[in-house]
Design a protein around this motif. Structure first.
Motif, PDB file in Angstrom:
ATOM      1  N   GLY A 147       0.810  -1.214   0.000  1.00  0.00           N
ATOM      2  CA  GLY A 147       0.000   0.000   0.000  1.00  0.00           C
ATOM      3  C   GLY A 147       0.843   1.263   0.000  1.00  0.00           C
ATOM      4  O   GLY A 147       0.558   2.224  -0.728  1.00  0.00           O
ATOM      5  N   ALA A 148       1.904   1.264   0.819  1.00  0.00           N
ATOM      6  CA  ALA A 148       2.777   2.438   0.886  1.00  0.00           C
ATOM      7  C   ALA A 148       3.525   2.653  -0.423  1.00  0.00           C
ATOM      8  O   ALA A 148       3.751   3.795  -0.841  1.00  0.00           O
ATOM      9  CB  ALA A 148       3.764   2.285   2.036  1.00  0.00           C
ATOM     10  N   LYS A 149       3.892   1.567  -1.081  1.00  0.00           N
ATOM     11  CA  LYS A 149       4.577   1.711  -2.370  1.00  0.00           C
ATOM     12  C   LYS A 149       3.649   2.343  -3.405  1.00  0.00           C
ATOM     13  O   LYS A 149       4.079   3.176  -4.218  1.00  0.00           O
ATOM     14  CB  LYS A 149       5.089   0.371  -2.890  1.00  0.00           C
ATOM     15  CG  LYS A 149       5.911   0.522  -4.182  1.00  0.00           C
ATOM     16  CD  LYS A 149       6.461  -0.791  -4.687  1.00  0.00           C
ATOM     17  CE  LYS A 149       7.353  -0.564  -5.909  1.00  0.00           C
ATOM     18  NZ  LYS A 149       6.673   0.140  -7.010  1.00  0.00           N
ATOM     19  N   LEU A 150       2.382   1.972  -3.374  1.00  0.00           N
ATOM     20  CA  LEU A 150       1.423   2.571  -4.301  1.00  0.00           C
ATOM     21  C   LEU A 150       1.316   4.079  -4.079  1.00  0.00           C
ATOM     22  O   LEU A 150       1.256   4.862  -5.032  1.00  0.00           O
ATOM     23  CB  LEU A 150       0.051   1.910  -4.133  1.00  0.00           C
ATOM     24  CG  LEU A 150      -0.063   0.457  -4.605  1.00  0.00           C
ATOM     25  CD1 LEU A 150      -1.417  -0.122  -4.213  1.00  0.00           C
ATOM     26  CD2 LEU A 150       0.138   0.363  -6.114  1.00  0.00           C
ATOM     27  N   ILE A 167      10.810  11.176   5.185  1.00  0.00           N
ATOM     28  CA  ILE A 167       9.689  10.334   5.607  1.00  0.00           C
ATOM     29  C   ILE A 167       9.379  10.612   7.074  1.00  0.00           C
ATOM     30  O   ILE A 167      10.271  10.573   7.920  1.00  0.00           O
ATOM     31  CB  ILE A 167      10.017   8.833   5.446  1.00  0.00           C
ATOM     32  CG1 ILE A 167      10.282   8.497   3.976  1.00  0.00           C
ATOM     33  CG2 ILE A 167       8.880   7.973   6.000  1.00  0.00           C
ATOM     34  CD1 ILE A 167      10.734   7.062   3.753  1.00  0.00           C
ATOM     35  N   ILE A 168       8.115  10.907   7.364  1.00  0.00           N
ATOM     36  CA  ILE A 168       7.642  10.977   8.747  1.00  0.00           C
ATOM     37  C   ILE A 168       6.792   9.735   8.962  1.00  0.00           C
ATOM     38  O   ILE A 168       5.704   9.613   8.399  1.00  0.00           O
ATOM     39  CB  ILE A 168       6.823  12.253   9.005  1.00  0.00           C
ATOM     40  CG1 ILE A 168       7.677  13.494   8.722  1.00  0.00           C
ATOM     41  CG2 ILE A 168       6.325  12.273  10.450  1.00  0.00           C
ATOM     42  CD1 ILE A 168       6.910  14.797   8.825  1.00  0.00           C
ATOM     43  N   LEU A 182       9.216   1.026   4.496  1.00  0.00           N
ATOM     44  CA  LEU A 182       9.894   0.218   3.481  1.00  0.00           C
ATOM     45  C   LEU A 182       9.216   0.354   2.117  1.00  0.00           C
ATOM     46  O   LEU A 182       9.890   0.463   1.084  1.00  0.00           O
ATOM     47  CB  LEU A 182       9.917  -1.251   3.911  1.00  0.00           C
ATOM     48  CG  LEU A 182      10.852  -1.600   5.075  1.00  0.00           C
ATOM     49  CD1 LEU A 182      10.619  -3.037   5.532  1.00  0.00           C
ATOM     50  CD2 LEU A 182      12.313  -1.401   4.677  1.00  0.00           C
ATOM     51  N   GLY A 183       7.891   0.350   2.113  1.00  0.00           N
ATOM     52  CA  GLY A 183       7.167   0.471   0.854  1.00  0.00           C
ATOM     53  C   GLY A 183       7.409   1.808   0.179  1.00  0.00           C
ATOM     54  O   GLY A 183       7.591   1.888  -1.045  1.00  0.00           O
ATOM     55  N   TYR A 184       7.435   2.865   0.979  1.00  0.00           N
ATOM     56  CA  TYR A 184       7.692   4.200   0.435  1.00  0.00           C
ATOM     57  C   TYR A 184       9.124   4.279  -0.097  1.00  0.00           C
ATOM     58  O   TYR A 184       9.375   4.838  -1.174  1.00  0.00           O
ATOM     59  CB  TYR A 184       7.467   5.237   1.530  1.00  0.00           C
ATOM     60  CG  TYR A 184       7.528   6.666   1.052  1.00  0.00           C
ATOM     61  CD1 TYR A 184       6.445   7.251   0.409  1.00  0.00           C
ATOM     62  CD2 TYR A 184       8.674   7.434   1.251  1.00  0.00           C
ATOM     63  CE1 TYR A 184       6.497   8.569  -0.026  1.00  0.00           C
ATOM     64  CE2 TYR A 184       8.735   8.748   0.823  1.00  0.00           C
ATOM     65  CZ  TYR A 184       7.644   9.310   0.187  1.00  0.00           C
ATOM     66  OH  TYR A 184       7.706  10.609  -0.242  1.00  0.00           O
ATOM     67  N   GLN A 185      10.063   3.687   0.650  1.00  0.00           N
ATOM     68  CA  GLN A 185      11.454   3.663   0.191  1.00  0.00           C
ATOM     69  C   GLN A 185      11.593   2.865  -1.104  1.00  0.00           C
ATOM     70  O   GLN A 185      12.376   3.235  -1.990  1.00  0.00           O
ATOM     71  CB  GLN A 185      12.351   3.079   1.283  1.00  0.00           C
ATOM     72  CG  GLN A 185      12.532   4.003   2.483  1.00  0.00           C
ATOM     73  CD  GLN A 185      13.275   3.341   3.632  1.00  0.00           C
ATOM     74  OE1 GLN A 185      13.170   2.130   3.835  1.00  0.00           O
ATOM     75  NE2 GLN A 185      14.015   4.134   4.397  1.00  0.00           N
ATOM     76  N   LYS A 189      13.197   4.529  -4.420  1.00  0.00           N
ATOM     77  CA  LYS A 189      14.363   3.908  -5.050  1.00  0.00           C
ATOM     78  C   LYS A 189      14.086   3.614  -6.522  1.00  0.00           C
ATOM     79  O   LYS A 189      14.935   3.853  -7.394  1.00  0.00           O
ATOM     80  CB  LYS A 189      14.727   2.614  -4.315  1.00  0.00           C
ATOM     81  CG  LYS A 189      15.967   1.921  -4.865  1.00  0.00           C
ATOM     82  CD  LYS A 189      16.305   0.676  -4.055  1.00  0.00           C
ATOM     83  CE  LYS A 189      17.549  -0.016  -4.604  1.00  0.00           C
ATOM     84  NZ  LYS A 189      17.884  -1.235  -3.810  1.00  0.00           N
ATOM     85  N   ALA A 190      12.891   3.117  -6.805  1.00  0.00           N
ATOM     86  CA  ALA A 190      12.526   2.791  -8.185  1.00  0.00           C
ATOM     87  C   ALA A 190      12.491   4.042  -9.065  1.00  0.00           C
ATOM     88  O   ALA A 190      12.741   3.970 -10.272  1.00  0.00           O
ATOM     89  CB  ALA A 190      11.169   2.090  -8.215  1.00  0.00           C
TER      90      ALA A 190
END
Length: 212
Positions: A147-150, A167-168, A182-185, A189-190
């Motif tokens: 979800g965070a990656k999305l 990131i907060i 981790l998902g946001y990172q 990164k991508a």
């Protein structure tokens, strides 16, 4: 009421419990379910409570509900006491959104040892801590990393390679906060965007504004 992911998530957990408590081995006269949440100052958990109460109202003949939440997101000791009180008050089952993924495991183990069914929602209990106590606890909730990656992928469309972001996150000891970071990172990164730092806001708007 307006149905959201959090209210549906809680109702789903209660529905799972309803099926378990209705089984011949566990059936009893109107079982009591204790919903133990994090901070009720957080709208997220007020909505969760609303969803639980709506489900209980629609199934009033099947079970009673006791809903409690702590005053702030880091009051782990108070949440442990709530679990202990639920056991002492003869709850048939506990649905818990743990304030700390590891610290709540001993209290959960004690509840299970007393024959209480425990369902984990929102923030997943630590797998290693559960293994150490030789218990398994069903989890009802989302994949926070995905979800965070999305969310991060969506933000990245408004940025460009080489940009810098911070990131907060939520409470650093909680599994869902760790997975969301981790998902946001992963997304940054991508997109070749640099994460310059990670700070905890403890799920609180005021603290989040301060660390920003």
């Amino acid at each position: 009421m307006q149905f959201t992911r959090r209210s549906v998530q809680t109702a789903a957990a209660l529905a799972v419990l309803g099926g378990l408590l209705a089984s011949p081995a566990l059936a009893q006269d109107k079982p009591k379910i204790a919903l133990v949440m994090k901070s009720l100052a957080n709208e997220f958990f007020r909505t969760m409570e609303d969803g639980a109460k709506a489900h209980q109202k629609a199934h009033a003949s099947e079970y009673t509900l006791v809903a409690n939440g702590i005053k702030n997101e880091t009051d782990t000791a108070a949440q442990i006491k709530m679990v202990e009180q639920a056991v002492a008050q003869k709850a048939s089952a506990i649905v818990i959104a743990p304030a700390d993924s590891k610290a709540l495991v001993p209290a959960v183990k004690a509840a299970i040892d007393k024959g209480v069914i425990v369902i984990n929602i929102d923030n997943q209990l630590d797998a290693d801590a559960l293994k150490e106590k030789n218990i398994t606890v069903p989890f009802v909730g989302p994949d926070n990393r995905v979800g965070a990656k999305l969310v991060g992928d969506h933000l990245a469309k408004s940025l460009k390679a080489g940009d810098k972001v911070g990131i907060i996150e939520g409470v650093s000891t909680t599994f869902n906060a760790q997975q969301r970071t981790l998902g946001y990172q992963d997304a940054m990164k991508a997109a070749n965007i640099t994460v310059v730092g990670v700070q905890s806001g403890n799920w609180e708007i005021e603290k989040g504004n301060t660390v920003a």
